[in-house]
Write an enzyme that holds these catalytic residues in place. Sequence first.
Site: not given
Ligand code: KIV
Length: 304
Positions: A134, A201
Amino acid sequence: MSLTNFPYEGKAAAAPTSRLTTKVSMPALQGMKREGKPITALTAYDYATSRLVDEAGIDMILVGDSLAMVVLGHDNTLAVTVDEMLHHTRAVRRAVRRALVVADMPFGSYHGTVAEGVANAVRFVKEAGAEAVKVEGPRVELVRALTDAEIPVVGHLGLTPQSVLRMGGYKVQAKTVETLTQLRADALALAEAGAGAIVLEGVPREVAAAVTAELEIPTIGIGAGPDCDGQILVFHDILNMTFAPHAKFVRQYADAAALIREAVEHYREDVEHRAFPTDEESYHLPAAVRDATNALVAISERSA
Ligand code: KIV
């Protein structure tokens, strides 16, 4: 595991439910969107909790850089390193059988050249067994390069915690026509570049709903309302283990802090009062050795 916790045959771990038998992949999450099935996601950072999360049937486990705060005690996510994230991702990977394991690329690991970002992402796949990474923000060229490198990517737009210094705090994003238009364009660009899903988010419900309706890939919301294709929360938030007031969007499902505190206090009291361990919790000599030992003690007492 305690060294004295010898496993014995016949006492198997709890049998997984039939839900747990199909491995989740990025295409499977996209299929869930098409079928209108809500995607469940949660963060996790170590073997024991990831195993519980996986056995509970959560579809996607994010080894979030939030571990900087909830596991390592930092004030924000900026300090956590690639090596620390790899260490935790490996532990999660060892535990998880079904969920898609996504590793968060930490601050600094993809903010230089695209080539550096790809090289760091490859480490998460090769050295830690991540099944996707991510990245925060509209890093369209990086997402394209990761996709070309066969690495599934989850985008992350809206309130991106790695931008805390630029944003001047954690604030709901995309509240104006200009910023919501930009967020929509960023989401479409990430999807076009190959992102497999996008975390939204800290954005207004209406914005998340509109973006979700427009994208073919799933949106996973956190503080983005109920209209996203899935929801993600931080493991420690839902269990009251953050030692801080929680945000409006967090729902607390159990008070693990109280449970753990109570159990540990109970153990301390038992030790202080010599109520632990009992004779039943002790190992004993075989009868023959015990008798021989007792005889030796008796002889040595007599001759003393
Ligand atoms: O690091 C994290 O917890 C996130 C969130 C999207 C939950 O990036």
